[in-house]
Design an enzyme around this catalytic site. Sequence first.
Site, PDB file in Angstrom:
ATOM      1  N   TYR A 202       0.788  -1.275  -0.104  1.00 55.15           N
ATOM      2  CA  TYR A 202      -0.020   0.200   0.123  1.00 55.15           C
ATOM      3  C   TYR A 202       1.019   1.363  -0.034  1.00 55.15           C
ATOM      4  O   TYR A 202       0.560   2.514  -0.166  1.00 55.15           O
ATOM      5  CB  TYR A 202      -0.973  -0.118   1.223  1.00 55.15           C
ATOM      6  CG  TYR A 202      -1.837  -1.220   0.953  1.00 55.15           C
ATOM      7  CD1 TYR A 202      -1.262  -2.520   1.476  1.00 55.15           C
ATOM      8  CD2 TYR A 202      -3.062  -1.271   0.325  1.00 55.15           C
ATOM      9  CE1 TYR A 202      -2.274  -3.649   1.440  1.00 55.15           C
ATOM     10  CE2 TYR A 202      -3.915  -2.472   0.294  1.00 55.15           C
ATOM     11  CZ  TYR A 202      -3.413  -3.471   0.738  1.00 55.15           C
ATOM     12  OH  TYR A 202      -4.277  -4.626   0.612  1.00 55.15           O
ATOM     13  N   HIS A 266      -7.941  -3.126   2.720  1.00 55.31           N
ATOM     14  CA  HIS A 266      -6.919  -3.113   3.873  1.00 55.31           C
ATOM     15  C   HIS A 266      -7.009  -2.021   4.856  1.00 55.31           C
ATOM     16  O   HIS A 266      -6.274  -1.394   5.550  1.00 55.31           O
ATOM     17  CB  HIS A 266      -5.442  -3.299   3.586  1.00 55.31           C
ATOM     18  CG  HIS A 266      -4.813  -4.179   4.408  1.00 55.31           C
ATOM     19  ND1 HIS A 266      -4.469  -3.560   5.503  1.00 55.31           N
ATOM     20  CD2 HIS A 266      -4.068  -5.496   4.312  1.00 55.31           C
ATOM     21  CE1 HIS A 266      -3.851  -4.818   6.396  1.00 55.31           C
ATOM     22  NE2 HIS A 266      -3.536  -5.794   5.465  1.00 55.31           N
TER      23      HIS A 266
HETATM   24  C1  GCO Z   1      -4.157 -10.656   3.846  1.00 51.93           C
HETATM   25  C2  GCO Z   1      -3.754  -9.831   4.870  1.00 51.93           C
HETATM   26  C3  GCO Z   1      -2.514  -9.591   5.225  1.00 51.93           C
HETATM   27  C4  GCO Z   1      -2.262  -8.850   6.354  1.00 51.93           C
HETATM   28  C5  GCO Z   1      -0.947  -9.420   7.154  1.00 51.93           C
HETATM   29  C6  GCO Z   1      -0.603  -8.314   8.475  1.00 51.93           C
HETATM   30  O1  GCO Z   1      -5.380 -10.411   3.344  1.00 51.93           O
HETATM   31  O2  GCO Z   1      -3.700 -11.419   3.282  1.00 51.93           O
HETATM   32  O3  GCO Z   1      -4.398  -8.391   4.720  1.00 51.93           O
HETATM   33  O4  GCO Z   1      -1.753  -9.220   4.069  1.00 51.93           O
HETATM   34  O5  GCO Z   1      -2.023  -7.775   6.238  1.00 51.93           O
HETATM   35  O6  GCO Z   1      -1.152 -10.753   7.346  1.00 51.93           O
HETATM   36  O7  GCO Z   1       0.427  -9.115   9.146  1.00 51.93           O
HETATM   37 MG    MG Z   2      -6.290  -8.775   4.410  1.00 53.62          MG
END
Ligand code: GCO
Ligand code: MG
Length: 459
Positions: A202, A266
């Site tokens: 991001y 996210h």
């Molecule tokens: C996903 C998650 C991960 C998390 C990460 C945090 O959907 O797989 O958002 O990318 O951000 O596991 O530590």
């Molecule tokens: Mg996620």
Amino acid sequence: MNVKNVNRRVALRGIGLGSLAGGMGLMGFPDKAAANNYQKATKALPPLKITNVKAIATQPHGIELIVVKVETSEPGLYGIGCATFRQRAHAVVTAIDKSLNDLCKGRDVDNIEDIWQSVYQSSYWRNGPVLNNALSGLDQALWDIKGKRANMPVYQLLGGKCRFAVDCYAHASGTSPEEVADSVQGYMDQGFRHVRIQMGGYGATQLLGGYGDDQTAVTPDFKKAGFGMPDDNYMDAVVYAKSVVDIFKTTRERCGEKVELLHDIHERVQPMEAINLIKKLEEYRPFFIEDPFSPENNRYFKLLRQHTTVPIAMGELFNSPHEWIDPMKDQMFDFIRIHISQIGGISPAMKVARLGEIFNVRTAWHGPGDVSPVGHAANAHIDLAVWNFGIQERVNFSDRVREIFPGAPYIENGYMHVNEVPGLGVDIDEKIAAKYPIQEVQLNSWTHLRKMDGTVIRP
Ligand code: GCO
Ligand code: MG
């Protein structure tokens, strides 16, 4: 055919008749004969006590993985479970070694729900990620042991299979929409029917100045002002939102309609920006859009549902099954995105999965790199057993990880398969795990993201 099992089945059938006769009052009450038959039939299951609960923390690559190992009074019989909360790994290790061990020694290993409830409530203040992760490792390890004692894979103890294997999604990424589309095509060639598309992280460089532009030109104002910490990243929400529409458009044009496309917002943008973005994606038919809001902004789901019918996945940051009651009864989500070690293991995850079935909400357990292979196995055993399975996130385990975790689930043609042996099917080689200790200092800049003026963005 295992003779012991046949004898046990014959004995249990005898019990059935015995208890029927007993139940009909023919043998008097209490029905001691049937009870004695039960003891005889299960003689291979002597009372078993927990003798030790310990954390095994290992970092074979960049991510801290935490596992709980529960040892028992039967030499050689132990279970393992996932307690991975990489952002606070040391805190979870302490909770396991300093609290769980004292709380669990001497308990009857068979009584999973009683142990779960006792440990969950023993801290009084509860429902937090650190203690829940420790509890999850314990819970999964107890299910692992019960499967070994019952001589069955855990999914059998959860009701048996509803599907032959677990349909998974892969993660496609790239520094341009074209690269993302190429990555999707690569996964389709491997047999995946579902692919998550992101244009890097991001705060990725290609999103700073706008992909295709001079990406190095952007030094955010807060960095010029010397505000924040050196490893803080910058995110431009407008460039990010535009990139999402572009990767869906380009991927649909190049990969067609057959592949299911997912994306994870996210929580990184304001709720209204997320709603506007999701509306723009409707024409590209997302399989689901994940985490449009942070849990603190759950009230916006009502507005989102009034504006778009794009399916929504939510919940990797939820800590408790109770957080699912309103979103499920009000039909706010379509997929359950639980990080199983975050809510305390298989036992609470099954409760949410069953509630989901009642409200027609499907599972989509969190399965990134910061879930250990035994956690992925726990995901998969539940996936096999629940009717309202949706999709499973998966990672590609390296040879090094597989060396530490023999029996880790494997992927074939986009489907995940568990090791068809008693328990969760995954072991841990403590000697090899010890070769990769977790770092003393846990810097994880991935969650340190700011706006141009330095305002912290919720990860
Ligand atoms: C996903 C998650 C991960 C998390 C990460 C945090 O959907 O797989 O958002 O990318 O951000 O596991 O530590
Ligand atoms: Mg996620």
